[in-house]
Scaffold this motif. Sequence first.
Motif, short mmCIF file in Angstrom:
data_model
loop_
_atom_site.label_atom_id
_atom_site.label_comp_id
_atom_site.label_asym_id
_atom_site.label_seq_id
_atom_site.Cartn_x
_atom_site.Cartn_y
_atom_site.Cartn_z
N GLN A 65 -24.22 63.14 -45.56
CA GLN A 65 -25.63 63.26 -45.88
C GLN A 65 -25.92 62.28 -47.01
OE1 GLN A 65 -27.94 64.63 -44.36
NE2 GLN A 65 -27.67 66.80 -43.90
N PRO A 66 -27.12 61.70 -47.07
CA PRO A 66 -27.42 60.77 -48.17
C PRO A 66 -27.40 61.47 -49.51
CG PRO A 66 -29.40 61.31 -46.92
CD PRO A 66 -28.26 61.88 -46.15
N VAL A 67 -27.16 60.73 -50.56
CA VAL A 67 -27.13 61.26 -51.91
C VAL A 67 -28.49 61.87 -52.25
CG1 VAL A 67 -26.87 60.67 -54.33
CG2 VAL A 67 -25.37 59.63 -52.64
N GLY A 68 -28.44 63.06 -52.89
CA GLY A 68 -29.67 63.71 -53.31
C GLY A 68 -30.16 64.77 -52.36
N THR A 69 -29.49 64.98 -51.24
CA THR A 69 -29.91 66.01 -50.30
C THR A 69 -29.46 67.38 -50.79
OG1 THR A 69 -27.92 65.68 -49.00
CG2 THR A 69 -29.87 64.45 -48.34
N ASP A 70 -30.07 68.42 -50.24
CA ASP A 70 -29.74 69.78 -50.66
C ASP A 70 -28.37 70.22 -50.17
OD1 ASP A 70 -32.21 69.98 -51.89
OD2 ASP A 70 -33.19 70.81 -50.12
N THR A 71 -27.89 69.65 -49.07
CA THR A 71 -26.60 70.06 -48.51
C THR A 71 -25.68 68.84 -48.39
OG1 THR A 71 -27.47 69.80 -46.27
CG2 THR A 71 -27.57 72.00 -47.25
N PRO A 72 -25.12 68.35 -49.52
CA PRO A 72 -24.23 67.19 -49.45
C PRO A 72 -22.95 67.54 -48.71
CG PRO A 72 -24.14 68.18 -51.63
CD PRO A 72 -25.21 68.91 -50.88
N GLY A 73 -22.48 66.65 -47.86
CA GLY A 73 -21.25 66.89 -47.14
C GLY A 73 -20.59 65.57 -46.77
N HIS A 74 -19.28 65.61 -46.61
CA HIS A 74 -18.52 64.41 -46.28
C HIS A 74 -17.46 64.80 -45.26
CE1 HIS A 74 -16.80 60.34 -47.38
NE2 HIS A 74 -15.80 60.89 -46.70
N LEU A 75 -17.54 64.24 -44.07
CA LEU A 75 -16.60 64.51 -43.00
C LEU A 75 -16.02 63.19 -42.51
CD1 LEU A 75 -15.27 66.20 -40.72
CD2 LEU A 75 -17.42 65.97 -39.45
N SER A 76 -14.71 63.07 -42.49
CA SER A 76 -14.08 61.83 -42.01
C SER A 76 -12.90 62.17 -41.12
CB SER A 76 -13.64 60.95 -43.18
OG SER A 76 -12.67 61.61 -43.98
N LEU A 77 -12.71 61.32 -40.12
CA LEU A 77 -11.63 61.49 -39.15
C LEU A 77 -10.93 60.15 -38.98
CD1 LEU A 77 -10.17 63.16 -36.91
CD2 LEU A 77 -11.92 62.33 -35.34
N TRP A 78 -9.59 60.14 -39.11
CA TRP A 78 -8.80 58.91 -39.04
C TRP A 78 -7.79 59.03 -37.91
CZ3 TRP A 78 -8.09 54.05 -41.06
CH2 TRP A 78 -6.84 53.46 -40.90
N ILE A 79 -7.71 57.97 -37.10
CA ILE A 79 -6.74 57.93 -36.01
C ILE A 79 -5.92 56.65 -36.17
CG2 ILE A 79 -6.38 57.88 -33.52
CD1 ILE A 79 -9.11 59.20 -33.22
N PRO A 80 -4.60 56.74 -36.37
CA PRO A 80 -3.77 55.54 -36.53
C PRO A 80 -3.37 54.94 -35.19
CG PRO A 80 -2.44 57.49 -36.85
CD PRO A 80 -3.83 57.97 -36.56
N CYS A 81 -4.05 53.89 -34.78
CA CYS A 81 -3.67 53.15 -33.57
C CYS A 81 -4.07 51.69 -33.76
CB CYS A 81 -4.32 53.75 -32.32
SG CYS A 81 -6.11 53.84 -32.36
N LYS A 82 -3.27 50.78 -33.25
CA LYS A 82 -3.50 49.35 -33.49
C LYS A 82 -4.37 48.67 -32.44
CE LYS A 82 0.57 48.46 -36.35
NZ LYS A 82 1.78 47.62 -36.54
#
Length: 528
Positions: A378-395
């Motif tokens: 969510q952009p900075v300053g929103t009422d519900t800040p959240g950060h979700l990230s997913l990483w997949i190791p493949c070349k």
Amino acid sequence: MSSQKSPNRTSRVLRLSPTRVISRVHGTISRLFSKIKKKQTDGRGSVLHDNNTGEDRDCVTINSLPDDVLLEIFNRHRLSAFPNDPTDDMRQWHRLTRVCRRWRYVIFASPCRLDLRLLCTHGTPVRRTLDCWPALPISIQYGEVAGRPPPALKDEDNIIAALEHPARIYEIQLALTKSLFDKLAALKQQPFPVLEHCLLTSFDRGELSALPSTILCESAPRLRILFFNGIPFSMLPKLLLSTKDLVDLTLRDIPSTGYFSPESLVTSLSGMTQLKTLYIGFTSPSSRPNRRSVPPLRRAVLSTLTQFRFHGISEYLEDVVAGIDAPALGYFHVKLFNQLMFDVPQLHQFISRTENLRVPSRARLDSFENGVSITLVQPVGTDTPGHLSLWIPCKPFDWQVSSLAEICNQCSTLFSRVKKLKIIRHFPLPGRQEEIGATEWLELFRPFTTVNNLYVSEFLGPLVAHALEDAADGPVMEVLPALRLLRFTDSRESAPVEKFVTARQLPDQPTLDVRYGPLPLWKYDIFQ
């Protein structure tokens, strides 16, 4: 005790203390009595002038202060002298006990108020000197976790000597060598009733068997921080059942010999009412459940959990998130081992039950030489800040795109409010780029039905442009139907999309704006 001492007596007392300690204590006195100032008078020497009453009083010496005031001075000295280095605090507080008998009595009479602990670290003769001190809590700090080398052979006997007093151990920070690891197995299993911090890291990776149950297995009811790095400890779920006040649980690089089932982990977490940070990370994809478990009828609610990191196989993650709810979760980072197929329905449902993560408005895809990630915020300053990230190791780049497309389409409702999408490649693509087809790109774009702003970085412009031009031959409005601004870092000549733009120029649709050239640096970040 409150009567004034003679100047000579005071001078003799002060001369017994280190100059550095006394100067700090005098500085603390001036801060403590901020309403009283010192002034010079004719013939009388120094007096204290009370600004509130206007009266002058004879100057008092430090030893004429009551015990409770002296204790407050010591406490403020401790907090102000070592605000960011508790280790130095544990090294230095005992110097105050050498000033005089009264100071020693005041300090040892209030060990909890002054947070007194005995530090056992490199070079400390624990076995020889431990009995010379009062029965204070013990802090054991050896090894890489404490920012120092691992314990030497001569330190190992002192470590065992300290651990022979489990009822007094407040903190353990150890880098375990093979030699020390073997000695721990000979210890008698006992509870650690006052242990609050336990940080263990493996120095001899790959050479350690399972951590012996004699360490910590009985119980540690006051444990608040548990950090294992490369430590095989199959009895961990039993330990966690006794740690209801745990705040930070970090299990990094769990070897196969330390595997525990996701069901036992969920059971252990269910009673933790203060847990804020959780990290579960395995070293090998072989650490996986034997079979996919049936989701429980009743999930454990981790109401205080705000950060969750996971590194492992998707089947294990699915079994964990199927058994928990984390309504306050604001940071969720997942790193999966590379697999031919990803099946993550429970992950999708878990995110949908989390208020801060379920409606992101910004998405960013990052492609690296050794893996690919998707980040939702969510952009900075929103009422519900959240950060979700997913990483997949493949070349291979085509695997990166197809893997993200597979996961994104399984979690399509998660992207229902994404307005801005950025696709960034951080290194040049190897080989012939034209060999990567358009099908994977169109599958990746399919769930992003509300994106109105798409940014494509260098190295990827020709590929994305080719995919969009290919989409112009079919139902073009099914691809990014809400898109209004398309920006390429590459030039117009290398990333032409005239055919795609023309096909979308319908009477009832706004014109698609296509721009070329890099964004300003302040607009490059996903949070803008």
